[in-house]
Motif scaffolding. Structure first.
Motif, mmCIF file in Angstrom:
data_model
loop_
_atom_site.group_PDB
_atom_site.id
_atom_site.type_symbol
_atom_site.label_atom_id
_atom_site.label_comp_id
_atom_site.label_asym_id
_atom_site.label_seq_id
_atom_site.Cartn_x
_atom_site.Cartn_y
_atom_site.Cartn_z
ATOM 1 N N THR A 81 0.839 -1.216 0.000
ATOM 2 C CA THR A 81 0.000 0.000 0.000
ATOM 3 C C THR A 81 0.864 1.252 0.000
ATOM 4 N N ASP A 82 2.148 1.085 -0.289
ATOM 5 C CA ASP A 82 3.065 2.226 -0.253
ATOM 6 C C ASP A 82 2.627 3.296 -1.257
ATOM 7 N N PRO A 83 2.774 4.569 -0.915
ATOM 8 C CA PRO A 83 2.377 5.620 -1.858
ATOM 9 C C PRO A 83 3.346 5.822 -3.018
ATOM 10 N N ASP A 84 4.544 5.235 -2.923
ATOM 11 C CA ASP A 84 5.559 5.444 -3.959
ATOM 12 C C ASP A 84 5.519 4.302 -4.977
ATOM 13 N N ALA A 85 5.437 4.656 -6.263
ATOM 14 C CA ALA A 85 5.302 3.645 -7.316
ATOM 15 C C ALA A 85 6.496 2.712 -7.394
ATOM 16 N N LYS A 86 7.704 3.210 -7.117
ATOM 17 C CA LYS A 86 8.868 2.321 -7.241
ATOM 18 C C LYS A 86 8.868 1.251 -6.154
ATOM 19 N N VAL A 87 8.282 1.558 -5.001
ATOM 20 C CA VAL A 87 8.139 0.542 -3.968
ATOM 21 C C VAL A 87 7.115 -0.501 -4.410
ATOM 22 N N LEU A 88 5.994 -0.039 -4.960
ATOM 23 C CA LEU A 88 4.954 -0.956 -5.427
ATOM 24 C C LEU A 88 5.465 -1.844 -6.558
ATOM 25 N N LYS A 89 6.235 -1.294 -7.483
ATOM 26 C CA LYS A 89 6.788 -2.093 -8.581
ATOM 27 C C LYS A 89 7.655 -3.220 -8.039
ATOM 28 N N THR A 90 8.353 -2.945 -6.940
ATOM 29 C CA THR A 90 9.263 -3.934 -6.377
ATOM 30 C C THR A 90 8.516 -5.007 -5.595
ATOM 31 N N ILE A 91 7.449 -4.619 -4.898
ATOM 32 C CA ILE A 91 6.724 -5.584 -4.078
ATOM 33 C C ILE A 91 5.685 -6.357 -4.895
ATOM 34 N N ALA A 92 5.263 -5.809 -6.031
ATOM 35 C CA ALA A 92 4.175 -6.421 -6.811
ATOM 36 C C ALA A 92 4.423 -7.879 -7.198
ATOM 37 N N PRO A 93 5.643 -8.305 -7.516
ATOM 38 C CA PRO A 93 5.838 -9.710 -7.902
ATOM 39 C C PRO A 93 5.789 -10.700 -6.735
ATOM 40 N N HIS A 94 5.705 -10.230 -5.501
ATOM 41 C CA HIS A 94 5.769 -11.132 -4.357
ATOM 42 C C HIS A 94 4.577 -12.087 -4.322
ATOM 43 N N PRO A 95 4.812 -13.369 -4.127
ATOM 44 C CA PRO A 95 3.687 -14.312 -3.979
ATOM 45 C C PRO A 95 2.906 -14.020 -2.700
ATOM 46 N N GLY A 96 1.650 -14.385 -2.735
ATOM 47 C CA GLY A 96 0.806 -14.215 -1.557
ATOM 48 C C GLY A 96 -0.059 -12.981 -1.569
ATOM 49 N N LEU A 97 0.199 -12.036 -2.449
ATOM 50 C CA LEU A 97 -0.637 -10.842 -2.528
ATOM 51 C C LEU A 97 -1.999 -11.215 -3.122
ATOM 52 N N SER A 98 -3.034 -10.598 -2.611
ATOM 53 C CA SER A 98 -4.386 -10.915 -3.077
ATOM 54 C C SER A 98 -4.710 -10.177 -4.367
ATOM 55 N N GLU A 99 -5.766 -10.644 -5.016
ATOM 56 C CA GLU A 99 -6.226 -9.960 -6.221
ATOM 57 C C GLU A 99 -6.599 -8.518 -5.921
ATOM 58 N N ALA A 100 -7.220 -8.286 -4.773
ATOM 59 C CA ALA A 100 -7.618 -6.917 -4.406
ATOM 60 C C ALA A 100 -6.395 -6.021 -4.246
ATOM 61 N N GLN A 101 -5.360 -6.541 -3.632
ATOM 62 C CA GLN A 101 -4.135 -5.744 -3.455
ATOM 63 C C GLN A 101 -3.511 -5.407 -4.804
ATOM 64 N N LEU A 102 -3.466 -6.379 -5.691
ATOM 65 C CA LEU A 102 -2.869 -6.152 -7.007
ATOM 66 C C LEU A 102 -3.701 -5.162 -7.825
ATOM 67 N N ARG A 103 -5.026 -5.290 -7.759
ATOM 68 C CA ARG A 103 -5.886 -4.347 -8.489
ATOM 69 C C ARG A 103 -5.740 -2.933 -7.936
ATOM 70 N N ALA A 104 -5.585 -2.814 -6.637
ATOM 71 C CA ALA A 104 -5.429 -1.484 -6.038
ATOM 72 C C ALA A 104 -4.156 -0.811 -6.540
ATOM 73 N N MET A 105 -3.107 -1.586 -6.729
ATOM 74 C CA MET A 105 -1.860 -1.020 -7.259
ATOM 75 C C MET A 105 -2.094 -0.445 -8.658
ATOM 76 N N VAL A 106 -2.755 -1.212 -9.499
ATOM 77 C CA VAL A 106 -3.001 -0.761 -10.873
ATOM 78 C C VAL A 106 -3.925 0.455 -10.882
ATOM 79 N N GLU A 107 -4.948 0.409 -10.058
ATOM 80 C CA GLU A 107 -5.882 1.551 -10.016
ATOM 81 C C GLU A 107 -5.196 2.820 -9.532
ATOM 82 N N GLY A 108 -4.243 2.685 -8.627
ATOM 83 C CA GLY A 108 -3.577 3.856 -8.088
ATOM 84 C C GLY A 108 -2.426 4.371 -8.931
ATOM 85 N N HIS A 109 -1.750 3.471 -9.657
ATOM 86 C CA HIS A 109 -0.515 3.896 -10.340
ATOM 87 C C HIS A 109 -0.441 3.477 -11.802
ATOM 88 N N GLY A 110 -1.432 2.760 -12.305
ATOM 89 C CA GLY A 110 -1.545 2.491 -13.735
ATOM 90 C C GLY A 110 -0.324 1.898 -14.381
#
Length: 510
Positions: free
Chosen positions: A380-409
Motif C-alpha cells: 500500500t506504499d504511496p511510492d510507485a517504485k516501492v509498489l513495482k518492487t513488491i508487486a511480484p511477491h507471492p501471496g498478494l491478493s487480487e484486491a491488493q494487485l488491483r489497487a496497485m493498478v488503479e492507483g498507479h496504472g
C-alpha cells in the motif's frame, strides 16, 4: 509453413508421443537443427538416445552431459569429443585419457587437461605438451604438488599466470610467482610469441615506466605485460600468503593496489593505508571488502567519488545507518537487495519498512522473505517504485494487485502481471488497459494463469506472440493456425505447445 522450425518445435514438445519421437530420430541427419532438441528431451530413453547418437554422432556431447550415454556406448576413437564429455562428467573410462592425450588437435588435449582424476602418466604428458594452451589449462586445474612445482618454472608466462589462478597452488609457490623470487626468469609471453625474433631482455639498470593492467602489448624482452598480469592474478588468489600480498600496498600500479584492497585477509593497518589511496578504484575495492572495519566504512561513506560509495553500499557488513544514508544518493540494481539488507534482522527489517526514504523501502521490498505484515504494508506504499518492487511477491491478493493498478496504472502494471498468484481475470483485464503496456503482454503470455482470451490478445503484440504461441491454455485452433505463421519463432513455439492436437502432430511428422 516454416517446416524446419516446426520440426524443431515438435522435437521439443513435451507431449509428443514416444512413437513420433522414434520417427523423428529416424529422420534425423547432421546439419539440421531438430536433433539437438531431441537430445534435450527429458523423457528420452537410453535406447532412443543410442538411436539418435547413431544417426547424428554430433549429438553425443549433449547426450553424454545429460546422462543419456554410458562409457560402454562410446568409441573414443570414432567420437573423441563425446568421450571427453564423459570424462569431464566423471563417467568415462580413465583409459581413454591415454588415447586422447595424443590427439593431434590441441583443443581436445586442452579439454582433457580440465578433467579431474586423470592417470598420473597422462598428467605428466600434458605437462610436457608442446602447445602452451594445453599446459596452461593443466596449470589452472591440477592439484598435484609435483606438477605445480614444475609448472611454476615453465618458460612461458601464460602457464605461470594460470598457476597463479589455481587455488590449489601451494602458498610458497604463489609467493614466488608474486614476487618473482626463486624462479628462473620467463623466456616467452604472448607478445613475443608473435614476433619472429624475440627482443633481448633490457639492461638491469634500465628504468621502465609503470604499466597498467590492460596494457597487454608490452614486452621489450622483459615480458612486462605478462609479468604484471601474473602479479595481479596472484594477488586475487586467496591462497597467496598475506605477508607476500601486503608488500604491494605502495606499488605504483593502481591495479595491483586494487587487487590487494579486495583481499579477504586485509589487515586494518593495510586498510587505513589504502583508504588514503589517491585512486578511486582502490578505495572502491576497499569499500566493498567485507574485511574493512566499521570505522573505515564510515569514513568511506563520505568519499567524494560516487563509485566508492556505490561499492560501499554493496558491502555485506556496512553499518545499516550508513547504508540508509547512502540510499538517498545512490542508484541500486533492481534484481536483488544489497547484501546488508538481505541479512537484516527482524528488528532491522521493521525499522527499514518504516523508513521515510522510499528508496530504502524499495530496497527492502526486494527481499523475498518478508513477514506477511510488512509485505502487505509495502503493498500500500504511496511510492510507485516501492509498489513495482513488491508487486511480484507471492501471496498478494487480487484486491491488493488491483489497487496497485488503479492507483498507479502503467507505472506498475507490468510488474503486477509477473505476480505468480495473479488470477486469470486480472490478467485478462490487464490486456485491456488503456494505454496498453507492451511489456505486460510478454509477462501475461508466459503467466501460467493466463486465460485463453488474454493469450489471444497477447498474439497481437509481436514480441509476446512467440511466447503466447507456446502457452498450453491457448485454444487449439489458434495453435494450429500459428504453425503457418510468417515468423519462424512463432511457428516453432506453436509446434512445441503441449496442447497441439495429437492428430495434427502426426500429420506434421513426415
Amino acid at each position: 509453413m516454416k517446416h524446419a522450425e516446426v520440426l524443431c518445435g515438435l522435437a521439443a514438445n513435451t507431449a509428443l508421443p514416444s512413437d513420433l519421437v522414434d520417427r523423428l530420430i529416424e529422420l534425423a541427419v547432421p546439419d539440421v537443427d531438430f536433433p539437438d532438441d531431441l537430445a534435450d528431451r527429458a523423457d528420452l530413453s537410453h535406447a532412443q538416445a543410442l538411436a539418435l547418437y547413431a544417426r547424428v554422432p554430433e549429438t553425443g556431447v549433449r547426450l553424454a552431459r545429460e546422462g543419456r550415454l554410458t562409457a560402454a556406448d562410446v568409441d573414443p576413437v570414432a567420437q573423441p569429443d563425446t568421450a571427453l564429455a564423459l570424462l569431464d562428467e566423471g563417467r568415462g573410462d580413465p583409459e581413454w585419457a591415454r588415447l586422447l592425450v595424443a590427439d593431434p588437435w590441441f583443443l581436445r588435449r586442452e579439454r582433457l587437461a580440465e578433467c579431474a582424476g586423470l592417470p598420473a602418466d597422462v598428467v605428466e604428458t600434458l605437462a610436457a605438451d608442446p602447445d602452451v594452451n594445453v599446459v596452461s589449462e593443466l596449470a589452472l586445474y591440477t592439484t598435484a604438488p609435483e606438477i605445480v612445482a614444475r609448472l611454476a618454472r615453465h618458460p612461458h608466462t601464460d602457464v605461470r599466470r594460470a598457476l597463479a589462478w589455481n587455488e590449489a597452488t601451494p602458498p610458497a609457490v604463489l609467493a614466488s610467482l608474486l614476487g618473482g623470487d626463486g624462479l628462473p626468469p620467463a623466456r616467452l609471453c604472448q607478445v613475443c610469441d608473435a614476433e619472429e625474433t624475440p627482443p633481448a631482455p633490457p639492461a638491469p639498470d634500465r628504468e621502465e615506466p609503470d604499466l597498467e593492467l590492460w596494457d597487454t602489448s608490452t614486452c621489450g624482452g622483459s615480458h612486462r605485460s605478462a609479468a604484471h598480469l601474473i602479479r595481479y592474478t596472484a594477488l586475487y588468489n586467496p591462497a597467496t600468503p598475506t605477508e607476500a600480498a601486503a608488500a604491494f600496498v605502495d606499488h605504483p600500479s593502481k591495479d595491483l593496489r586494487t587487487a590487494l584492497a579486495q583481499r579477504p585477509d586485509l589487515s586494518p593497518e593495510l586498510g587505513r593505508q589504502l583508504a588514503a589511496d589517491p585512486h578511486p578504484a582502490v578505495r572502491a575495492g576497499l569499500a566493498e571488502n567485507p574485511a574493512t572495519d566499521d570505522a573505515l566504512m564510515r569514513a568511506l561513506a563520505d568519499d567524494e567519488d560516487d563509485d566508492v560509495r556505490r561499492h560501499l553500499a554493496l558491502n555485506p557488513n556496512v553499518p545499516l545507518d550508513v547504508l540508509v544514508r547512502l540510499a538517498a544518493t545512490k542508484k541500486f540494481r533492481a534484481d536483488a537487495p544489497p547484501p546488508r539488507i538481505a541479512a537484516a534482522s527482524p528488528a532491522e527489517v521493521d525499522e527499514l519498512a518504516r523508513s521515510k526514504d522510499s528508496t530504502v523501502r524499495m530496497l527492502l521490498a526486494l527481499r523475498q522473505d518478508l513477514p506477511v505484515a510488512i509485505r502487505d504494508a509495502l503493498a500500500t506504499d504511496p511510492d510507485a517504485k516501492v509498489l513495482k518492487t513488491i508487486a511480484p511477491h507471492p501471496g498478494l491478493s487480487e484486491a491488493q494487485l488491483r489497487a496497485m493498478v488503479e492507483g498507479h496504472g502503467v507505472r506498475v502494471l507490468a510488474k503486477v502481471a509477473t505476480n505468480p498468484d495473479a488470477p486469470g481475470a486480472l490478467l485478462e483485464d490487464l490486456t485491456r488497459h488503456r494505454p496498453p503496456v507492451q511489456k505486460a503482454f510478454r509477462e501475461i503470455a508466459r503467466h501460467p494463469n493466463a486465460t485463453p482470451q488474454a493469450l489471444l490478445t497477447c498474439l497481437a503484440d509481436h514480441r509476446a506472440r512467440p511466447i503466447a504461441a507456446g502457452h498450453p491454455a491457448l485454444p487449439p485452433q489458434a495453435i494450429v493456425e500459428l504453425l503457418a505463421d510468417d515468423d519462424g519463432a512463432v511457428a516453432r513455439s506453436a509446434a512445441g505447445n503441449p496442447s497441439l492436437p495429437g492428430a495434427v502432430m502426426r500429420n506434421l511428422v513426415p
